[in-house]
Write a protein that holds these residues in place. Structure first.
Motif, PDB file in Angstrom:
ATOM      1  N   GLY A  34       0.756  -1.253  -0.123  1.00  0.00           N
ATOM      2  CA  GLY A  34       0.113   0.015  -0.024  1.00  0.00           C
ATOM      3  C   GLY A  34       0.835   1.123   0.160  1.00  0.00           C
ATOM      4  O   GLY A  34       0.356   2.347   0.207  1.00  0.00           O
ATOM      5  N   LYS A  35       1.964   1.017  -0.468  1.00  0.00           N
ATOM      6  CA  LYS A  35       2.922   2.456  -0.360  1.00  0.00           C
ATOM      7  C   LYS A  35       2.327   3.354  -1.491  1.00  0.00           C
ATOM      8  O   LYS A  35       2.464   4.423  -1.123  1.00  0.00           O
ATOM      9  CB  LYS A  35       4.410   2.148  -0.753  1.00  0.00           C
ATOM     10  CG  LYS A  35       5.115   1.193   0.412  1.00  0.00           C
ATOM     11  CD  LYS A  35       6.495   0.931   0.197  1.00  0.00           C
ATOM     12  CE  LYS A  35       6.796   0.090  -1.070  1.00  0.00           C
ATOM     13  NZ  LYS A  35       6.448  -1.149  -0.692  1.00  0.00           N
ATOM     14  N   SER A  36       2.122   2.654  -2.554  1.00  0.00           N
ATOM     15  CA  SER A  36       1.473   3.704  -3.771  1.00  0.00           C
ATOM     16  C   SER A  36       0.111   4.267  -3.112  1.00  0.00           C
ATOM     17  O   SER A  36      -0.304   5.409  -3.687  1.00  0.00           O
ATOM     18  CB  SER A  36       1.245   2.912  -4.927  1.00  0.00           C
ATOM     19  OG  SER A  36       0.386   1.811  -4.485  1.00  0.00           O
ATOM     20  N   ILE A  37      -0.601   3.729  -2.217  1.00  0.00           N
ATOM     21  CA  ILE A  37      -1.751   4.159  -1.629  1.00  0.00           C
ATOM     22  C   ILE A  37      -1.679   5.497  -1.000  1.00  0.00           C
ATOM     23  O   ILE A  37      -2.201   6.447  -1.080  1.00  0.00           O
ATOM     24  CB  ILE A  37      -2.494   3.180  -0.957  1.00  0.00           C
ATOM     25  CG1 ILE A  37      -3.156   1.885  -1.651  1.00  0.00           C
ATOM     26  CG2 ILE A  37      -3.664   3.849  -0.132  1.00  0.00           C
ATOM     27  CD1 ILE A  37      -3.708   0.907  -0.836  1.00  0.00           C
ATOM     28  N   ILE A  38      -0.496   5.447  -0.111  1.00  0.00           N
ATOM     29  CA  ILE A  38      -0.262   6.676   0.697  1.00  0.00           C
ATOM     30  C   ILE A  38       0.268   7.659  -0.238  1.00  0.00           C
ATOM     31  O   ILE A  38      -0.347   9.058  -0.129  1.00  0.00           O
ATOM     32  CB  ILE A  38       1.108   6.388   1.678  1.00  0.00           C
ATOM     33  CG1 ILE A  38       0.838   5.102   2.539  1.00  0.00           C
ATOM     34  CG2 ILE A  38       1.373   7.545   2.532  1.00  0.00           C
ATOM     35  CD1 ILE A  38      -0.405   5.301   3.301  1.00  0.00           C
TER      36      ILE A  38
END
Length: 550
Positions: A34-38
């Protein structure tokens, strides 16, 4: 700097609130955690467009809120220019409604995305892998050189002047085209105008001329009819005037006997006065009548001129002919005005050209002075990043063309090894080399820019080991002047952070959720050890992780 981030109902995040500190923070996590979500959530706060796919629960709205400390960054003019409340801790909020509509707020004041994007340029720079490839783009290379050359204000002045310069050129081209087309019609228009001017037309004269023509053309019958009418009116024995007088005398005898009779007498007296006036008017008309064949001929000729002009111009009144005459006068006058306007525009263009050339020369000179500085700084940083033989060949060449940022053409060449020829970055630099060059560029730009926050999204592609450690050290050094975030897969870089966040994904019942968590020292050791050895953490990995952290 960004001090906190709150996310609700976005992608895999149900609810999340996290605080950030100054300095250097690292973010780690497995691929897909979920790094891209942040980053996506921060992107929405910065003004990127959103859609319904962003909502975790499609029936509830998504809210993303970020707090920024901006006291040091001289942003009051922006808030005043956009009629926004200035707060040293500014809050930006984005809301995505289930209907698909999106709303944005700065300190609770509604704003559009353009205003949000303009503010975000002063707050955060998110560096992605895609931007590393953009390093090969000439415009990006110019921006790097111009930042070091302190060309920002001069380029803004140049761009404003270039806009008016091009506007003048566009006007001139349009006028020259119209002039060319008008010249073809000028001779014919002048002929038509001369013809109308020679006619000496006056509004309403056609009706007057036609009335005069009718009088002169029928003068004999008019004279005969008037004289006959006068004879009937004034004949001594049986004329109308004499009869009216007789009636008046008769009524005077009985007028005193009744108001009815006196009323009739009064009316007959009025009729007598009116009839006398009519007789006098007919007499004047008769005396003024003159048989004038020459005047009749002149009127006939003038009417014929009018009729011919009306037929030629396909109109029916003198008023319409006068309108055509005015339009032709304007058309002929416009051609003369065009010459004057062309002269003025040529003077304006030439004046702006001289001023533009002066600004372009200043930009060029500043760039030439900055190139050795940039090359030396790049080489110094890249040597510490395992590229001891790196060389740059940056040539600025002046041209006659006016570009959006000056009149220069740029050749930015690179060689990583001894004995190899210079080549374009995108052709000769590997992925790892490009990542290191971009980090070096960002480190240099950090010295010249006042941007509060920089986020590196996996800038460590293609590097490892000792080079990764040095990259981490450079980021940490940069964080003395600005807030730095690094999203990384490398333990060497993760260990350099003053704060370490982990993104993880978990299954809760039938739902999958992502979360971002600040790690304490023990948790950091385990996380870095896992990054070194995988899921099964060995004692040596733990010791290695402690060594990296120390």
């Amino acid at each position: 700097m960004i001090s906190s981030l709150s996310i609700k109902n976005y992608a895999l995040i149900e609810k999340l609130t996290i605080d950030f500190s100054r300095g250097f923070s690292t973010i780690t996590g497995e691929t897909g955690a979920g790094k891209s979500i942040i980053l996506g959530a921060i992107g929405l706060v910065l003004g990127k467009r959103a859609d319904l796919t962003s909502l975790k629960n499609k029936e509830e709205k998504c809210i993303i809120e970020a707090h920024f400390e901006i006291a040091k960054y001289n942003l009051k003019p922006f808030f005043e220019a956009n009629d926004l409340d200035y707060e040293e801790e500014t809050i930006i909020r984005r809301e995505i409604l289930p209907s698909g509509k999106s709303r944005a707020f700065i300190n609770d004041s509604p704003v559009n995305l353009q205003e949000l994007q303009e503010l975000s340029m002063f707050l955060i720079d998110i560096h992605s892998q895609q931007q590393t490839q953009e390093l090969s783009d000439e415009n990006v290379q110019f921006k790097i050189i111009d930042a070091i050359a302190n060309n920002k204000e001069t380029i803004i002045e140049y761009q404003l002047l270039l806009k008016t310069f091009k506007s003048d050129q566009s006007k001139l081209n349009s006028i020259l085209k119209r002039q060319s087309e008008s010249k073809k019609e000028q001779e014919y228009n002048t002929f038509l105008l001369d013809e109308l001017v020679a006619a000496k037309l006056k509004a309403g004269e056609q009706e007057t001329l036609e009335a005069d023509f009718e009088k002169l053309n029928n003068v004999e019958i008019i004279k005969e009819s008037l004289d006959k009418a006068l004879a009937i009116a004034n004949e001594e024995q049986i004329g109308v005037r004499n009869n009216l007088n007789e009636i008046k005398i008769s009524l005077q005898k009985i007028g005193s006997f009744s108001t009815d009779y006196s009323a009739i007498l009064e009316r007959v007296s009025s009729l007598t006065i009116e009839f006398d006036d009519i007789s006098q008017e007919m007499n004047r008309f008769s005396e003024k009548l003159i048989n004038d064949p020459e005047q009749l001929d002149l009127i006939s000729q003038k009417l014929q001129v009018i009729f011919n002009l009306q037929k030629k111009h396909q109109v029916s009144t003198v008023g319409e002919l006068l309108d055509i005459q005015l339009n032709l006068e304007n058309a002929v006058l416009e051609l003369g005005n065009m010459e004057e306007e062309i002269t003025m525009l040529n003077k304006s263009i030439e004046s702006k050209r001289v001023e533009l050339d002066g600004l372009a020369d200043k930009i060029h000179s500043n760039r030439e002075k900055s190139i050795p500085v940039l090359s030396q700084k790049l080489i110094a940083i890249l040597e510490t990043l395992g590229m001891p033989n790196v060389r740059f060949k940056i040539d600025i060449t002046g041209s006659e063309n006016y570009f959006s940022n000056g009149k220069d053409e740029l050749e930015f060449l690179f060689s990583a090894n001894k004995g190899t020829d210079f080549g374009l970055l995108k052709k000769v630099a590997s992925g790892g080399e490009m990542s290191r060059i971009m980090l070096a560029v960002k480190a240099i730009l950090a010295q010249y820019s006042k941007l509060p926050t920089l986020i590196f999204d996996e800038i460590d592609t293609g590097v490892s080991g000792e080079i990764a450690i040095r990259m981490g050290e450079i980021m940490k050094e940069m964080s003395r002047e600005m807030q730095i975030f690094a999203i990384t897969h490398l333990p060497q870089i993760a260990a350099k952070g003053e704060a370490h966040f982990k993104v993880s994904k978990a299954t809760v019942g039938e739902d999958t959720q992502s979360e971002l968590k600040l790690l304490n020292q023990d948790q950091r050791i385990v996380e870095i050890a896992q990054m070194l050895s995988g899921t099964v953490v060995s004692e040596s990995a733990l010791n290695h992780a402690k060594a990296l952290l120390n």
